[in-house]
Scaffold this motif. Structure first.
Motif: not given
Length: 611
Positions: A106-108, A119-123
């Motif tokens: 997630l970037v925005a 989300a910020r760590e990554g799916f």
């Protein structure tokens, strides 16, 4: 007639009334049709106005996005894309993910829904979530009720049930058909997105890609600019250090291109020549190099540049005041990792004072060598007088015999002719001895010539014959036949040989028991000629084999310690070497080498070019 007219008129009125009613009916129908058409036009106008308003809103949003894309950093652009897309499409939430190393991060985000903790760590970019499916399929994925899609989207359905959203749309971010991310839109209720909304969101996705790509290119260009600026600063610092380094070298330094063109010089060159770097680029046609040295230097320089080989020679360079001074010039190629020459490093060192000192030293050595020869002739004075008086006495006897033969009646001319021939030979022998003594005594500058070394050695043996006979020394010679001529100073090399013979004779003079044998040999090898003088004296202490060549070192009570030192200097000046070893079974052997004519001629031709 009146009644008929009345009836007729009545029928006419009825007919007219009927027609009028028909016309009114048609008018009402036309009016109804027109009213219906008007309503349709109103509805169409409303639809057009609505579409126009929607298009205006989209155009405004697109223009705003383009403005943001052109003027804002990437994060601001992504935040604006998420916000505008969510508002225009009546979405409760919009999130933008970037694809990195097969993870969607997630970037925005914009809206009411909470951000997933992962989300910020990554799916993982797989098919278990809408965002992963959109990336995998490279198309928009529209799910009307994600909470009801347990089997199709197990991870996404679980997220929807936990967070409470239903309708979901994932639109991939594609750069040249390659996914770089995805935009996710969500609604609380089951309310699918319209085709126009999906098309609009796909347009926003394209704009997001443009934004990301522009910012990526801008950042890359910015990094390149920063790197270039950093490199330029480093280059300027490196050039300053480089300039300081070459200016600090005790000599004249020049850097040349691979083809030999002058690139830069240090401060000392500018000060020495009193000329700018631009003026020095034409050194081949200027008077910077002495006219007598220039042809030789140009040939050597061009040959080295063409071959890529280091060079080393000496030349005279014109100082700013017009004086020419001797310089030692060394040039080495600098290569890159592939072996290609990138530049040449040239170092010129002023050797004028050294050259003058060397000339003075050579003169001193020549003076010492002359003194040594005179000293040896003094030691041989008694023997040499015997060598000279012997042929003179023989000539006297033969002259008397010739007179007797001529006084006979008749005169014996044959015997007289033989006696006169003996006189000629004896006088030539005396003349040769005197000439060799004069050569050894007179002071003359060194003179290089080709000569037969074996013949020169035999002449020295004659000079030393009285000394060897007086000391009971037997002389044996093994002089190689067909010896190639050598190139050097005959007198100096004879001096070396005579010095070695007299030292050997003196070393054997104190030997009481055993034979006193002096062996003299020459042989040809790949370097030139090797001369050996072996004696059967007491020998030399192994620890002193090198010390005997040191100046002023002597084991003689009346010696100066200069003889062997001078001999070594003479041999080294000829390009050879002189050394001592133990002789078996006793005594010592002194050997020296003299380069052959071919090698010595090359050295002579090179002159000051020799390394």
């Amino acid at each position: 007639m009146s009644r008929k007219w009345t009836k007729s008129r009545t029928r006419g009125c009825k007919l007219h009334l009927t027609k009028t009613k028909a016309r009114f009916g048609r008018v009402r129908q036309i009016r109804a049709d027109l009213e219906r058409q008007l309503e349709a036009c109103k509805r169409e106008t409303a639809n057009v106005r609505e579409r126009l308003i929607e298009a205006t809103k989209q155009q405004t949003a697109t223009s705003e996005m383009l403005r943001i894309i052109s003027d804002s950093p990437l994060q601001s652009v992504l935040d604006a894309v998420a916000e505008h897309a969510a508002r225009l499409c009546d979405s409760n939430n919009a999130e933008i993910y970037r694809l990195e190393n097969n993870l969607l991060r997630l970037v925005a985000s914009y809206g009411e829904l909470p951000v997933h903790i992962q989300a910020r760590e990554g799916f993982p970019a797989n098919r278990d979530r809408v965002i992963g499916r959109a990336v995998c399929d490279r198309r928009s994925v529209h799910v009307h009720d994600l909470a009801a899609e347990d089997s199709e989207y197990p991870s996404g359905s679980s997220d929807a049930k936990r967070q409470g959203h239903r309708t979901t749309l994932g639109t991939p971010l594609l750069r040249e058909r390659t996914p770089i991310g995805v935009i996710l839109f969500r609604r609380w209720e089951v309310r699918p997105f319209s085709d126009n909304q999906i098309a609009l969101l796909e347009t926003f996705a394209e704009q997001a890609v443009i934004a990301i790509e522009n910012v990526r290119l801008f950042e890359a260009e910015k990094q390149r600019t920063l790197a270039l600026g950093h490199a330029n600063r480093n280059l300027r610092e490196s050039e300053a250090k480089y300039r300081s380094a070459i200016d600090g070298i005790a000599g004249l330094v020049a850097i040349m291109a691979p083809n030999g063109e002058l690139e830069t010089v240090n401060r000392q060159i500018i000060e020495y020549f009193g000329r700018s770097q631009e003026e020095l680029t034409t050194w081949e046609t200027s008077d910077a190099v002495h006219p007598k040295d220039l042809p030789r230097i140009l040939e050597l320089f061009k040959r080295s540049i063409a071959a890529g080989a280091p060079f080393h020679y000496e030349l005279r360079l014109r100082r700013f005041d017009g004086e020419y001074r001797w310089f030692e010039n060394r040039g080495v190629p600098i290569r890159d990792e592939s072996g290609l020459i990138v530049r040449w490093f040239i170092l010129l060192v002023d050797i004028e004072d050294r050259t003058r000192a060397l000339e003075q030293m050579q003169q001193m050595q020549s003076d010492f060598a002359h003194m040594n020869r005179v000293s040896m002739m003094g030691e041989l004075a008694a023997s040499l007088s015997h060598e000279i008086t012997q042929p003179i006495a023989a000539a006297h006897i033969n002259a008397c015999a010739a007179l007797n033969f001529l006084g006979k009646q008749p005169p014996d001319l044959s015997e007289a002719r033989q006696a006169l021939g003996c006189i000629v030979r004896d006088s030539d022998r005396a003349r040769d001895i005197v000439g060799r003594i004069r050569e050894q005594i007179k002071k003359t500058p060194p003179r290089k010539e080709r000569f037969d070394l074996n013949a020169a050695i035999n002449e020295v043996i004659v000079l030393a014959r009285s000394a060897t006979i007086r000391n009971g020394v037997s002389v044996q010679t093994r002089l190689a036949e067909g010896l190639l001529p050598v190139h050097g100073d005959r007198v100096q090399l004879q001096q070396v040989f005579l010095n070695l013979i007299l030292n050997a004779v003196e070393a054997m003079g104190s030997v009481e028991a055993g034979a006193r044998e002096l062996s003299i040999s020459t042989e040809q090898d790949h370097t030139g000629v090797v001369v050996a003088v072996r004696d059967s004296g007491l020998g030399i202490d192994p620890h002193h084999l090198e010390r005997v060549f040191e100046a002023f070192y002597t084991t003689k009570s009346n010696g100066t310690g200069m003889g062997l030192s001078i001999c070594r200097s003479i041999i080294e000046a000829h390009g050879g070497r002189l050394w001592a070893e133990a002789n078996e079974p006793r005594g010592a052997v002194f050997q020296f080498t003299v380069p052959g004519v071919g090698k010595e001629h090359r050295l002579h031709a090179q002159g000051r070019e020799a390394c």
